[in-house]
Each structure stands twice: as C-alpha cells, then as structure tokens.
Scaffold this motif. Structure first.
Motif, PDB file in Angstrom:
ATOM      1  N   LYS A  34       8.411  20.783  41.151  1.00  0.00           N
ATOM      2  CA  LYS A  34       7.803  22.337  41.705  1.00  0.00           C
ATOM      3  C   LYS A  34       8.407  22.739  43.142  1.00  0.00           C
ATOM      4  O   LYS A  34       8.494  21.551  44.019  1.00  0.00           O
ATOM      5  CB  LYS A  34       6.116  22.253  42.026  1.00  0.00           C
ATOM      6  N   ASN A  35       8.926  23.726  43.276  1.00  0.00           N
ATOM      7  CA  ASN A  35       9.502  24.471  44.405  1.00  0.00           C
ATOM      8  C   ASN A  35      10.948  23.686  44.747  1.00  0.00           C
ATOM      9  O   ASN A  35      11.454  23.835  45.633  1.00  0.00           O
ATOM     10  CB  ASN A  35       8.684  24.422  45.714  1.00  0.00           C
ATOM     11  N   GLY A  84      10.628  12.682  46.044  1.00  0.00           N
ATOM     12  CA  GLY A  84       9.226  13.213  45.727  1.00  0.00           C
ATOM     13  C   GLY A  84       8.267  13.441  46.565  1.00  0.00           C
ATOM     14  O   GLY A  84       8.501  13.477  48.016  1.00  0.00           O
ATOM     15  N   HIS A  85       7.017  13.606  46.446  1.00  0.00           N
ATOM     16  CA  HIS A  85       5.859  14.037  47.356  1.00  0.00           C
ATOM     17  C   HIS A  85       5.785  12.568  47.987  1.00  0.00           C
ATOM     18  O   HIS A  85       5.879  11.503  47.585  1.00  0.00           O
ATOM     19  CB  HIS A  85       4.630  14.411  46.454  1.00  0.00           C
ATOM     20  N   PHE A  86       5.517  12.787  49.407  1.00  0.00           N
ATOM     21  CA  PHE A  86       5.251  11.386  50.173  1.00  0.00           C
ATOM     22  C   PHE A  86       4.147  11.862  51.236  1.00  0.00           C
ATOM     23  O   PHE A  86       4.333  12.663  52.066  1.00  0.00           O
ATOM     24  CB  PHE A  86       6.561  11.280  50.917  1.00  0.00           C
ATOM     25  N   GLY A  87       3.038  11.046  50.837  1.00  0.00           N
ATOM     26  CA  GLY A  87       2.071  11.038  51.737  1.00  0.00           C
ATOM     27  C   GLY A  87       1.471  12.453  52.076  1.00  0.00           C
ATOM     28  O   GLY A  87       1.162  13.348  50.975  1.00  0.00           O
ATOM     29  N   ALA A  88       1.338  13.020  53.212  1.00  0.00           N
ATOM     30  CA  ALA A  88       0.723  14.505  53.645  1.00  0.00           C
ATOM     31  C   ALA A  88       1.967  15.401  53.835  1.00  0.00           C
ATOM     32  O   ALA A  88       1.669  16.404  54.287  1.00  0.00           O
ATOM     33  CB  ALA A  88      -0.264  14.254  54.683  1.00  0.00           C
ATOM     34  N   SER A  89       3.192  14.941  53.518  1.00  0.00           N
ATOM     35  CA  SER A  89       4.060  15.786  53.836  1.00  0.00           C
ATOM     36  C   SER A  89       4.284  17.254  52.947  1.00  0.00           C
ATOM     37  O   SER A  89       4.274  16.968  52.012  1.00  0.00           O
ATOM     38  CB  SER A  89       5.674  15.032  53.699  1.00  0.00           C
ATOM     39  N   LYS A  90       4.564  18.178  53.801  1.00  0.00           N
ATOM     40  CA  LYS A  90       4.436  19.450  52.853  1.00  0.00           C
ATOM     41  C   LYS A  90       5.718  19.552  52.092  1.00  0.00           C
ATOM     42  O   LYS A  90       5.700  20.278  51.080  1.00  0.00           O
ATOM     43  CB  LYS A  90       4.180  20.619  53.779  1.00  0.00           C
ATOM     44  N   TYR A 112      14.325  11.805  54.802  1.00  0.00           N
ATOM     45  CA  TYR A 112      14.747  13.250  55.087  1.00  0.00           C
ATOM     46  C   TYR A 112      13.678  13.850  54.455  1.00  0.00           C
ATOM     47  O   TYR A 112      13.420  13.651  53.312  1.00  0.00           O
ATOM     48  CB  TYR A 112      15.995  13.604  54.566  1.00  0.00           C
ATOM     49  N   GLN A 113      13.212  14.957  55.021  1.00  0.00           N
ATOM     50  CA  GLN A 113      12.415  15.929  54.420  1.00  0.00           C
ATOM     51  C   GLN A 113      13.491  16.970  53.677  1.00  0.00           C
ATOM     52  O   GLN A 113      14.659  17.148  54.394  1.00  0.00           O
ATOM     53  CB  GLN A 113      11.732  16.690  55.459  1.00  0.00           C
ATOM     54  N   VAL A 114      13.024  17.443  52.567  1.00  0.00           N
ATOM     55  CA  VAL A 114      14.122  18.340  51.887  1.00  0.00           C
ATOM     56  C   VAL A 114      13.509  19.534  51.578  1.00  0.00           C
ATOM     57  O   VAL A 114      12.435  19.732  50.981  1.00  0.00           O
ATOM     58  CB  VAL A 114      14.584  17.805  50.463  1.00  0.00           C
ATOM     59  N   SER A 115      14.114  20.775  52.186  1.00  0.00           N
ATOM     60  CA  SER A 115      13.519  22.088  51.978  1.00  0.00           C
ATOM     61  C   SER A 115      14.103  22.674  50.430  1.00  0.00           C
ATOM     62  O   SER A 115      14.766  22.064  49.963  1.00  0.00           O
ATOM     63  CB  SER A 115      14.169  23.048  52.970  1.00  0.00           C
ATOM     64  N   PRO A 116      13.137  23.566  50.053  1.00  0.00           N
ATOM     65  CA  PRO A 116      13.477  24.119  48.472  1.00  0.00           C
ATOM     66  C   PRO A 116      15.115  24.506  48.595  1.00  0.00           C
ATOM     67  O   PRO A 116      15.605  24.558  47.463  1.00  0.00           O
ATOM     68  CB  PRO A 116      12.532  25.218  48.581  1.00  0.00           C
ATOM     69  N   ARG A 117      15.372  24.921  49.896  1.00  0.00           N
ATOM     70  CA  ARG A 117      16.919  25.581  49.712  1.00  0.00           C
ATOM     71  C   ARG A 117      18.020  24.086  49.576  1.00  0.00           C
ATOM     72  O   ARG A 117      19.046  24.185  49.640  1.00  0.00           O
ATOM     73  CB  ARG A 117      17.265  26.412  50.957  1.00  0.00           C
ATOM     74  N   GLY A 118      17.151  22.994  49.687  1.00  0.00           N
ATOM     75  CA  GLY A 118      18.234  21.889  49.828  1.00  0.00           C
ATOM     76  C   GLY A 118      18.509  21.060  51.464  1.00  0.00           C
ATOM     77  O   GLY A 118      19.409  20.453  51.364  1.00  0.00           O
ATOM     78  N   SER A 119      18.040  21.925  52.328  1.00  0.00           N
ATOM     79  CA  SER A 119      18.255  21.412  53.861  1.00  0.00           C
ATOM     80  C   SER A 119      17.986  20.195  53.919  1.00  0.00           C
ATOM     81  O   SER A 119      16.730  19.693  53.733  1.00  0.00           O
ATOM     82  CB  SER A 119      17.662  22.537  54.659  1.00  0.00           C
ATOM     83  N   LEU A 120      18.517  19.186  54.570  1.00  0.00           N
ATOM     84  CA  LEU A 120      18.195  17.713  55.012  1.00  0.00           C
ATOM     85  C   LEU A 120      17.698  17.667  56.288  1.00  0.00           C
ATOM     86  O   LEU A 120      18.567  18.005  56.977  1.00  0.00           O
ATOM     87  CB  LEU A 120      19.564  16.786  54.559  1.00  0.00           C
ATOM     88  N   ILE A 121      16.355  17.315  56.578  1.00  0.00           N
ATOM     89  CA  ILE A 121      15.686  17.460  57.829  1.00  0.00           C
ATOM     90  C   ILE A 121      15.491  15.889  58.221  1.00  0.00           C
ATOM     91  O   ILE A 121      14.884  15.276  57.546  1.00  0.00           O
ATOM     92  CB  ILE A 121      14.481  18.092  57.953  1.00  0.00           C
ATOM     93  N   GLY A 122      16.364  15.476  59.233  1.00  0.00           N
ATOM     94  CA  GLY A 122      16.316  13.964  59.464  1.00  0.00           C
ATOM     95  C   GLY A 122      14.805  13.616  60.051  1.00  0.00           C
ATOM     96  O   GLY A 122      14.261  14.644  60.813  1.00  0.00           O
ATOM     97  N   GLN A 123      14.188  12.488  59.792  1.00  0.00           N
ATOM     98  CA  GLN A 123      13.101  12.321  60.314  1.00  0.00           C
ATOM     99  C   GLN A 123      12.765  11.142  61.231  1.00  0.00           C
ATOM    100  O   GLN A 123      13.634  10.202  61.497  1.00  0.00           O
ATOM    101  CB  GLN A 123      11.917  11.637  59.043  1.00  0.00           C
ATOM    102  N   GLN A 124      12.048  11.502  62.692  1.00  0.00           N
ATOM    103  CA  GLN A 124      12.049  10.630  63.622  1.00  0.00           C
ATOM    104  C   GLN A 124      10.893   9.763  63.280  1.00  0.00           C
ATOM    105  O   GLN A 124       9.892   9.851  62.532  1.00  0.00           O
ATOM    106  CB  GLN A 124      11.455  11.624  64.827  1.00  0.00           C
TER     107      GLN A 124
END
Length: 248
Positions: A34-35, A84-90, A112-124
């Motif tokens: 989804k998304n 995939g879905h991980f904990g409470a991450s949106k 990384y969090q991954v946006s629907p557009r495929g952007s990679l967001i590094g996690q602290q």
C-alpha cells in the motif's frame, strides 16, 4: 604501428585484471504494498561502499560504508534485507546489516524511512541518549554478524560485549542490544537489555561464544530473543491437596 601494439597490450592487461576481480552481486527485490511500489537494489562496490538504489517512477541512490551485506533475521526467517511496516513509523522502512569497512568484526544495522516517491530518509540513533548520537549508517550496532528485526515492536536486536567486575575478577560477557524506533522523537534509541545466556540458562562468556560456529551462534541468539525462557519463568508451588479426613 608501435602505438597500436602498446594499446593492445594495455587493453589485454586491463581485461585480465578486470576478469581477476571477483564480481560482487547485487541483492534485489521488487516491492508492492500500500502506497509503495518499486524495486530495491543493494550493491557492494569495490571501494568498501554499499550502494542503495530505489526505483519507483524515478531512481534514488545513496551509499554507505561497508564491505559485505549480512542477512537479517525477520520473524525467525533469514532475509537479505527488511522492507515494510516497522513499529509506529508512518512510512515503511528499509533495514539491512553491513560489515564495518575499517573493523570487519563489527556490524552496522542501517535504516531508512522510504517515501511513496522512493526518497531515502536516513534515521538517527541515540546511544545512551546523552552520550552519543548519529545516523544508523555510522553507528556500530553489534559485535557479530547477527541482527534480528521485530517489525511489530519496531526493534532491531544485535549482540555486543561487556567487561564485568565480580568479586575482584574481570570477566567478559556477551549482551543483548536493542535499538528501538521512537515515534515521539522520530529516531532510534539504543540500549543494552541484558546478558546473553547459553542453552542451559547460564550467563554467556565471550570466550565460549567466539569458539562456536555461525550456526551455533545463530541458534543461541534466536533463543535469547524469545520473550520468556524456561529459566526465567517462576515456578509457582502447586496447591497441596488436603484429604477430607485431615480437615476435621
């Protein structure tokens, strides 16, 4: 003519060298959820880098330090990486484990969090909250190539070591390390949960753990991830049955 010969020799030497370099294969998978719909590649590069390539309607790339990709344990099964879905991450997360290029014995769990557009967001990740912090791609998560992921809880488990002081003796023990995603501060918090125990329930000394092969280590690691072990369950005394005659 002489220039042509020299060019041919250089071309031959280059081709021979390229053939001698062992090929590093990509780890890839198509994702449809989804998304999000796309394809992910993880590729070891010759310069001790791991390339992350995400393709949706566009292509996004990033690189992290690392010489090898290690499998991760997801719900009891080995995976090349988790997405995939991980904990409470949106947003869904991409999580994988790599060896440290400068310290091969150490492991990093990169997230990384991954946006629907495929952007990679590094996690602290916050280590001990007040002492140190950084992103998952530059903070060591464990001592061995053992990483487990609990998608429902939003946690990453690994193994570290600690020198403990008991009654004048210094002993090295293996311990379970947990890195959990906290939606309130939008980052991971890393803490040590406690010492590992062997199959009989005794504290695990590092000398014993290091002497085992990968399969034995994985077996003990998986056993320590269970919510309750037999030696942790308090045995309640069974109710005594009093004969009717003795009650009178």
């Amino acid at each position: 003519m002489k220039i042509l010969r020299i060019s041919s020799i250089f071309l031959f030497l280059f081709a021979s060298t390229a053939w001698a370099i062992p090929a590093k294969h990509s780890v890839e998978r198509s994702i449809a959820m989804k998304n999000f719909k796309g394809r992910i590649w993880l590729t070891p590069l010759p310069d001790n880098k791991i390339e992350i390539r995400m393709r949706t309607w566009r292509t996004t790339r990033d690189t992290v330090s690392g010489s090898e990709i290690f499998p991760v344990l997801v719900n009891g099964a080995k995976e090349k990486f988790f997405f995939g879905h991980f904990g409470a991450s949106k947003l869904p997360m991409l999580i994988f484990a790599v060896s440290d290029a400068e310290h091969p014995q150490q492991v990093r769990a990169v997230a990384y969090q991954v946006s629907p557009r495929g952007s990679l967001i590094g996690q602290q990740v916050l280590v001990d909250e007040s002492i140190d912090h950084g992103h998952t791609d530059n903070v060591t998560s464990g001592r061995y190539a053992l990483t487990a992921i609990d998608p429902k809880l939003g946690a990453i488990y690994s193994i570290a070591s600690q020198d403990a002081h008991f009654e004048g003796f210094f002993v090295s023990y293996e311990k379970l390390r947990i890195r959990q995603w906290d939606p309130v501060i939008n980052s991971f918090i890393e803490t040590d949960q406690g010492f590992l125990r062997d199959r009989s329930g005794r504290l695990m000394q590092s000398t014993r753990f290091e002497s085992w092969n990968d399969a034995e280590r994985s077996d003990v690691f998986a056993a320590n991830l269970e919510p309750k072990k037999p030696w942790m369950i308090d045995k309640k005394p069974e109710p005594k049955v009093i004969p009717a005659r003795a009650e009178k």
